[in-house]
Design an enzyme around this catalytic site. Structure first.
Site, short mmCIF file in Angstrom:
data_model
loop_
_atom_site.label_atom_id
_atom_site.label_comp_id
_atom_site.label_asym_id
_atom_site.label_seq_id
_atom_site.Cartn_x
_atom_site.Cartn_y
_atom_site.Cartn_z
N CYS A 283 -13.96 -29.93 -26.80
CA CYS A 283 -14.10 -28.54 -27.24
C CYS A 283 -12.91 -27.75 -26.72
O CYS A 283 -12.39 -28.04 -25.64
CB CYS A 283 -15.41 -27.95 -26.69
SG CYS A 283 -15.62 -26.17 -26.96
N ASP A 284 -12.47 -26.73 -27.48
CA ASP A 284 -11.32 -25.96 -27.03
C ASP A 284 -11.67 -25.00 -25.91
O ASP A 284 -10.77 -24.36 -25.33
CB ASP A 284 -10.63 -25.23 -28.19
CG ASP A 284 -11.54 -24.26 -28.91
OD1 ASP A 284 -12.76 -24.45 -28.87
OD2 ASP A 284 -11.02 -23.30 -29.51
#
Length: 420
Positions: A283-284
């Site tokens: 996930c960013d």
């Protein structure tokens, strides 16, 4: 969600690549990612061609008819025309026959010109443009290294997109400078003809500092009031004119579908976030050495998806805090974002999402009008599809519902029969 028994080859994954790492030509003070201060330097840190080709080849081999790429930054356009020409060339080279290739790109809009817009149209890129509202609001925080606002340059860039008929949407960060100006911003979007808008609440943290407690620029109460005021404008007596992602997602649930944004889905999507050097993360919001799940330059996609941390991450979202398990609004937010929930060290339990009270406020405030709007939308879709596909005959109880929800008729629109 994988439970260790599902082979990775059957996972449908999306890819988000940090095209130039932190390099950016703006110096927005709230940026959770960039530390370059709007001065990226003469040599841009873009993705190495060898890593790019290796990954695209492997990804296409397991694409099963669809391949989805998102290009972000920093400012991804700093990678240059030749880089993106290489991207689409490699995609075409390795895509199996009849593969649907989707590319999206998030940009600050200041580097757009005729050449870029022509390219983006030719290859059907969906473009997200960052814009925080009218000029005085936008220019207060979205500035370059000299402190100069970027609004005029962004609007000029949007002009190129319109000239070449490129599909684009607007991404707006909600912060102290605009959180009390919802109606003003909605009028601005409408006056500019921005048909698709997404809100993101501002948070002060660095993506690489995932273990540091987040500091939020706005309070849950402020965000709840903003959403409620924006909803009043958006609703427009049951005939919305502008697509606001948050409200569209709510409406999706009211018409028996799932929200589109990961924040409000039952599970985090299976996505690989790639740094410019090929490092992979789930996930960013979790770009940190503690969450590294491999590197696409040296590891296969299956090895990355099989990393124990990947499954550990995917289990976080459904691990709901106790208050969420019996909450009346659970179907609308499913506990919110794991990044906004304070976790125990072993990640076994967490507190509720920081914006939990914001969500409760807007959900209760909009509920009756959303029910009415949802029923109207379901009824309209139901009748159109009955006429089109059922030759005007009502479906049987166990038939797929004509509204298109994917549910059986008895579990969906049977309660709406009185409408017709």
């Amino acid at each position: 969600m994988s439970n260790g028994c599902i082979t990775t080859e059957h996972r449908n994954i999306n890819v988000m690549w940090k095209t130039v790492s932190e390099d950016c030509n703006l110096a927005c003070d709230y940026c959770y990612y960039s530390t370059c201060g709007g001065k990226p330097g003469r040599k841009i840190n873009r993705i190495d061609s060898t890593i790019l080709e290796k990954f695209i080849k492997e990804y296409m081999e397991r694409s099963k008819g669809a391949a989805t790429f998102a290009w972000q930054g920093g400012e991804p356009l700093l990678a240059g025309h030749d880089f993106f020409e290489e991207v689409v060339s490699l995609q075409a080279k390795y895509a199996p026959k009849n593969t649907i290739i989707s590319n999206s790109l998030q940009t600050n809009g200041t580097l757009l010109n005729d050449k870029w817009a022509s390219f983006l149209k030719t290859y059907q890129f969906l473009v997200g443009v960052s814009l925080d509202g009218p000029k005085e609001i936008h220019d207060a925080r979205r500035v370059d290294s000299r402190g100069q606002g970027s609004f005029d340059r962004v609007m000029k860039g949007i002009g190129y997109l319109r000239r070449h008929q490129v599909d684009f949407n607007i991404l707006t960060v909600i912060h102290k400078g605009n959180v009390d100006k919802a109606a003003e911003m909605m009028r601005f979007y409408e006056s500019e003809g921005f048909a698709f808008v997404q809100f993101i609440p501002c948070m002060d943290f660095r993506a690489q500092e995932v273990n540091r407690p987040s500091v939020y620029d706005i309070t849950p109460e402020e965000y709840g009031r903003f959403l409620s005021e924006a909803f009043d404008y958006w609703y427009n007596a049951g005939e919305p004119k502008t697509s606001i992602r948050f409200f569209d997602d709510m409406l999706s649930v009211y018409v028996n579908r799932e929200a589109g944004l990961c924040v409000h889905r039952a599970a985090c999507p299976q996505t690989i976030i790639l740094e410019q050097n090929g490092d992979a993360f789930p996930c960013d919001f979790f770009i940190h050495p503690d969450w590294k799940i491999g590197n696409v330059g040296t590891d296969s996609i299956d090895e990355i998806l099989s990393h124990p941390l990947y499954d550990q991450f995917l289990k976080m979202k459904p691990t709901l805090p106790e208050p969420c398990k019996t909450c009346e609004w659970k179907k609308l937010c499913h506990g919110g974002c794991p990044r906004n929930r304070k976790w125990r060290a072993d990640r076994s339990t967490s507190e509720v999402d920081y914006f939990c009270s914001s969500y409760k406020q807007i959900y209760s405030y909009a509920n009756e009008r959303m029910k009415q709007l949802g029923d109207n939308v379901r009824a309209r879709m139901f009748q159109q599809n009955v006429d089109r596909y059922f030759k005007g005959k009502m479906p049987k109880r166990n038939d797929p519902c004509p509204c298109g929800s994917g549910k059986k008729y008895k579990q969906c629109c049977a309660d709406l029969t009185v409408v017709f």
